[in-house]
Motif scaffolding. Structure first.
Motif, PDB file in Angstrom:
ATOM      1  N   ASN A 175     -82.632   1.883 -40.305  1.00  0.00           N
ATOM      2  CA  ASN A 175     -83.338   3.131 -40.544  1.00  0.00           C
ATOM      3  C   ASN A 175     -84.833   2.836 -40.544  1.00  0.00           C
ATOM      4  O   ASN A 175     -85.287   1.881 -41.172  1.00  0.00           O
ATOM      5  N   ARG A 176     -85.622   3.621 -39.790  1.00  0.00           N
ATOM      6  CA  ARG A 176     -87.050   3.330 -39.634  1.00  0.00           C
ATOM      7  C   ARG A 176     -87.765   3.267 -40.979  1.00  0.00           C
ATOM      8  O   ARG A 176     -88.582   2.368 -41.219  1.00  0.00           O
ATOM      9  N   GLU A 177     -87.478   4.206 -41.860  1.00  0.00           N
ATOM     10  CA  GLU A 177     -88.154   4.218 -43.160  1.00  0.00           C
ATOM     11  C   GLU A 177     -87.752   3.014 -44.005  1.00  0.00           C
ATOM     12  O   GLU A 177     -88.573   2.472 -44.753  1.00  0.00           O
ATOM     13  N   THR A 178     -86.508   2.602 -43.889  1.00  0.00           N
ATOM     14  CA  THR A 178     -86.071   1.405 -44.604  1.00  0.00           C
ATOM     15  C   THR A 178     -86.833   0.184 -44.104  1.00  0.00           C
ATOM     16  O   THR A 178     -87.302  -0.646 -44.897  1.00  0.00           O
ATOM     17  N   ALA A 179     -86.967   0.079 -42.784  1.00  0.00           N
ATOM     18  CA  ALA A 179     -87.690  -1.057 -42.201  1.00  0.00           C
ATOM     19  C   ALA A 179     -89.141  -1.079 -42.674  1.00  0.00           C
ATOM     20  O   ALA A 179     -89.676  -2.136 -43.034  1.00  0.00           O
ATOM     21  N   ARG A 189     -93.521  -3.194 -46.160  1.00  0.00           N
ATOM     22  CA  ARG A 189     -94.552  -2.961 -47.182  1.00  0.00           C
ATOM     23  C   ARG A 189     -94.323  -3.843 -48.406  1.00  0.00           C
ATOM     24  O   ARG A 189     -95.274  -4.372 -48.995  1.00  0.00           O
ATOM     25  N   TYR A 190     -93.059  -4.012 -48.785  1.00  0.00           N
ATOM     26  CA  TYR A 190     -92.741  -4.870 -49.931  1.00  0.00           C
ATOM     27  C   TYR A 190     -93.158  -6.316 -49.654  1.00  0.00           C
ATOM     28  O   TYR A 190     -93.777  -6.975 -50.500  1.00  0.00           O
ATOM     29  N   ALA A 191     -92.830  -6.810 -48.466  1.00  0.00           N
ATOM     30  CA  ALA A 191     -93.194  -8.187 -48.101  1.00  0.00           C
ATOM     31  C   ALA A 191     -94.709  -8.360 -48.078  1.00  0.00           C
ATOM     32  O   ALA A 191     -95.237  -9.375 -48.558  1.00  0.00           O
ATOM     33  N   GLU A 192     -95.409  -7.373 -47.547  1.00  0.00           N
ATOM     34  CA  GLU A 192     -96.870  -7.454 -47.469  1.00  0.00           C
ATOM     35  C   GLU A 192     -97.505  -7.473 -48.859  1.00  0.00           C
ATOM     36  O   GLU A 192     -98.485  -8.182 -49.096  1.00  0.00           O
ATOM     37  N   ARG A 193     -96.919  -6.708 -49.785  1.00  0.00           N
ATOM     38  CA  ARG A 193     -97.496  -6.604 -51.121  1.00  0.00           C
ATOM     39  C   ARG A 193     -97.240  -7.846 -51.969  1.00  0.00           C
ATOM     40  O   ARG A 193     -98.152  -8.357 -52.626  1.00  0.00           O
ATOM     41  N   PHE A 194     -95.999  -8.327 -51.949  1.00  0.00           N
ATOM     42  CA  PHE A 194     -95.628  -9.411 -52.860  1.00  0.00           C
ATOM     43  C   PHE A 194     -95.571 -10.789 -52.192  1.00  0.00           C
ATOM     44  O   PHE A 194     -95.554 -11.808 -52.890  1.00  0.00           O
ATOM     45  N   ASP A 253     -98.864  -7.563 -37.245  1.00  0.00           N
ATOM     46  CA  ASP A 253    -100.182  -7.151 -37.734  1.00  0.00           C
ATOM     47  C   ASP A 253    -101.293  -8.031 -37.184  1.00  0.00           C
ATOM     48  O   ASP A 253    -102.395  -7.560 -36.898  1.00  0.00           O
ATOM     49  N   ASP A 254    -100.996  -9.330 -37.054  1.00  0.00           N
ATOM     50  CA  ASP A 254    -102.016 -10.291 -36.628  1.00  0.00           C
ATOM     51  C   ASP A 254    -101.396 -11.218 -35.584  1.00  0.00           C
ATOM     52  O   ASP A 254    -100.459 -11.952 -35.886  1.00  0.00           O
ATOM     53  N   ASP A 255    -101.907 -11.161 -34.368  1.00  0.00           N
ATOM     54  CA  ASP A 255    -101.325 -11.979 -33.293  1.00  0.00           C
ATOM     55  C   ASP A 255    -102.028 -13.327 -33.129  1.00  0.00           C
ATOM     56  O   ASP A 255    -101.866 -13.998 -32.111  1.00  0.00           O
ATOM     57  N   THR A 256    -102.775 -13.736 -34.146  1.00  0.00           N
ATOM     58  CA  THR A 256    -103.490 -15.019 -34.056  1.00  0.00           C
ATOM     59  C   THR A 256    -103.029 -16.040 -35.083  1.00  0.00           C
ATOM     60  O   THR A 256    -103.539 -17.161 -35.117  1.00  0.00           O
ATOM     61  N   THR A 257    -102.053 -15.695 -35.925  1.00  0.00           N
ATOM     62  CA  THR A 257    -101.622 -16.625 -36.976  1.00  0.00           C
ATOM     63  C   THR A 257    -100.834 -17.784 -36.370  1.00  0.00           C
ATOM     64  O   THR A 257    -100.232 -17.650 -35.285  1.00  0.00           O
ATOM     65  N   LYS A 307     -99.715  -1.720 -36.408  1.00  0.00           N
ATOM     66  CA  LYS A 307     -98.776  -1.316 -37.437  1.00  0.00           C
ATOM     67  C   LYS A 307     -97.578  -0.601 -36.812  1.00  0.00           C
ATOM     68  O   LYS A 307     -97.762   0.353 -36.044  1.00  0.00           O
ATOM     69  N   PRO A 308     -96.352  -1.038 -37.120  1.00  0.00           N
ATOM     70  CA  PRO A 308     -95.183  -0.334 -36.562  1.00  0.00           C
ATOM     71  C   PRO A 308     -95.140   1.124 -36.974  1.00  0.00           C
ATOM     72  O   PRO A 308     -94.613   1.962 -36.238  1.00  0.00           O
ATOM     73  N   SER A 309     -95.703   1.449 -38.139  1.00  0.00           N
ATOM     74  CA  SER A 309     -95.729   2.847 -38.580  1.00  0.00           C
ATOM     75  C   SER A 309     -96.554   3.714 -37.625  1.00  0.00           C
ATOM     76  O   SER A 309     -96.334   4.925 -37.518  1.00  0.00           O
ATOM     77  N   GLU A 310     -97.498   3.092 -36.921  1.00  0.00           N
ATOM     78  CA  GLU A 310     -98.352   3.815 -35.978  1.00  0.00           C
ATOM     79  C   GLU A 310     -97.868   3.670 -34.537  1.00  0.00           C
ATOM     80  O   GLU A 310     -98.016   4.603 -33.730  1.00  0.00           O
ATOM     81  N   LEU A 311     -97.288   2.520 -34.209  1.00  0.00           N
ATOM     82  CA  LEU A 311     -96.884   2.247 -32.823  1.00  0.00           C
ATOM     83  C   LEU A 311     -95.488   2.770 -32.487  1.00  0.00           C
ATOM     84  O   LEU A 311     -95.194   3.021 -31.318  1.00  0.00           O
ATOM     85  N   LEU A 312     -94.653   2.919 -33.501  1.00  0.00           N
ATOM     86  CA  LEU A 312     -93.288   3.380 -33.263  1.00  0.00           C
ATOM     87  C   LEU A 312     -93.138   4.832 -33.691  1.00  0.00           C
ATOM     88  O   LEU A 312     -93.642   5.237 -34.744  1.00  0.00           O
ATOM     89  N   SER A 313     -92.425   5.606 -32.890  1.00  0.00           N
ATOM     90  CA  SER A 313     -92.155   6.997 -33.238  1.00  0.00           C
ATOM     91  C   SER A 313     -90.906   7.048 -34.127  1.00  0.00           C
ATOM     92  O   SER A 313     -90.137   6.083 -34.189  1.00  0.00           O
ATOM     93  N   PRO A 314     -90.673   8.175 -34.796  1.00  0.00           N
ATOM     94  CA  PRO A 314     -89.467   8.295 -35.623  1.00  0.00           C
ATOM     95  C   PRO A 314     -88.178   8.124 -34.827  1.00  0.00           C
ATOM     96  O   PRO A 314     -87.139   7.772 -35.392  1.00  0.00           O
ATOM     97  N   GLU A 315     -88.240   8.350 -33.520  1.00  0.00           N
ATOM     98  CA  GLU A 315     -87.037   8.212 -32.686  1.00  0.00           C
ATOM     99  C   GLU A 315     -86.783   6.776 -32.259  1.00  0.00           C
ATOM    100  O   GLU A 315     -85.688   6.452 -31.777  1.00  0.00           O
ATOM    101  N   ASP A 316     -87.760   5.891 -32.385  1.00  0.00           N
ATOM    102  CA  ASP A 316     -87.595   4.501 -31.965  1.00  0.00           C
ATOM    103  C   ASP A 316     -86.666   3.752 -32.922  1.00  0.00           C
ATOM    104  O   ASP A 316     -86.705   3.969 -34.134  1.00  0.00           O
ATOM    105  N   THR A 317     -85.850   2.872 -32.353  1.00  0.00           N
ATOM    106  CA  THR A 317     -84.924   2.067 -33.146  1.00  0.00           C
ATOM    107  C   THR A 317     -85.577   0.750 -33.545  1.00  0.00           C
ATOM    108  O   THR A 317     -86.123   0.043 -32.707  1.00  0.00           O
ATOM    109  N   VAL A 318     -85.525   0.432 -34.826  1.00  0.00           N
ATOM    110  CA  VAL A 318     -85.970  -0.885 -35.287  1.00  0.00           C
ATOM    111  C   VAL A 318     -84.735  -1.789 -35.308  1.00  0.00           C
ATOM    112  O   VAL A 318     -83.839  -1.607 -36.128  1.00  0.00           O
TER     113      VAL A 318
END
Length: 268
Positions: free
Chosen positions: A86-90, A95-100, A117-121, A139-150
């Motif tokens: 589910n896109r929102e689950t992904a 977001r959880y991984a980024e925060r903690f 997020d960063d293609d130079t790491t 950001k996948p939230s910006e690059l992927l539409s709600p119809e796209d499958t994660v």
């Protein structure tokens, strides 16, 4: 005459050597098996274009299973089966991984897209070198539409930190399959996606019975595929737990274990 009508093979640690190359022995054996009318299906956590690259290097064309069972395609790249998060689950997991766990790189995969997020790491550069493909930065939230499958999230980082992240995520997201495919790789997919289910789907479409399946693998995410197959073969370099899921143990991937079994079983 061999009783097998299809071969499924994991890629890293199985079809490939440890340096990520395809040996001449494996190429030769796979092509000869295919020439006998038996398809050799590559099954991997890799994205579709990375799998097709290996098929091209090995010199054959066949259906394949990407994202450890989340995406199944025919030989022309037409989707036969797709199981996504589910896109929102992904996005919530990311977001959880980024925060903690800001030290861990969390990549998003959709169809044949790899977003980071960063293609130079160092982690991304190492992955880019292995699969020979550059990611999309953003950001996948910006690059992927709600119809796209994660199809998959891939977290790359320190093994102990990934273990901690995994233990955090499992109780929060019971609808997900969360496992380490390598010490520095933690993969997150739909619980319904696995290699054996994708293999079963392909066998049904081809009219092949389970006992006619020969499968190779070397890691924990291969265990269900080895158990599904009529004959499951674990590589000599596989952990003991994976070997216990197999019917036979091959030589290591660096000693052409897959090729040796194929040559013996199919007399090629």
């Amino acid at each position: 005459m061999s009783p097998f009508k299809i071969v499924f093979s994991d890629i890293d640690g199985t079809f490939l050597k440890s340096d990520h190359s395809v040996s001449e022995a494996v190429k030769d054996a796979a092509r000869k098996v295919i020439a006998k009318g038996v398809p050799v299906i590559l099954v991997s956590g890799r994205m579709p274009s990375a799998i097709r690259l290996i098929q091209n290097e090995a010199g054959f064309k066949a259906p394949f299973i990407a994202y450890s069972g989340a995406l199944t395609s025919d030989a022309d790249g037409k989707t036969l089966g797709s199981i996504g998060l589910n896109r929102e689950t992904a996005l919530k997991i990311k977001r959880y991984a980024e925060r903690f766990y800001p030290d861990i790189e969390c990549c998003t995969y959709s169809e044949d897209r790899w977003i980071t997020d960063d293609d130079t790491t160092p982690a991304v550069n190492a992955e880019r070198k292995i699969i020979k493909k550059a990611p999309e930065r953003g950001k996948p939230s910006e690059l992927l539409s709600p119809e796209d499958t994660v199809h998959k999230l891939l977290c790359i980082g320190d093994p102990e930190r990934l273990d901690a992240l995994r233990l955090d995520l499992i109780p929060q997201f019971p609808e997900c399959r969360i496992y380490k495919s390598q010490p520095r790789y933690l993969e997150v997919m739909s619980k319904d996606a696995c290699k054996s289910a994708a293999a079963e789907l392909l066998c049904e479409k081809l009219g092949i019975r389970r006992e006619e399946v020969l499968a190779f693998g070397d890691n924990y995410n291969d265990a269900d595929l080895l158990e599904f197959a009529g004959t499951g073969v674990a590589m000599g370099n596989a952990p003991d737990d994976v070997k216990s899921s197999a019917d036979e143990i091959a030589d290591t991937n660096d000693n052409d274990g897959t090729a040796k079994i194929l040559k013996r079983v199919f007399d090629v």
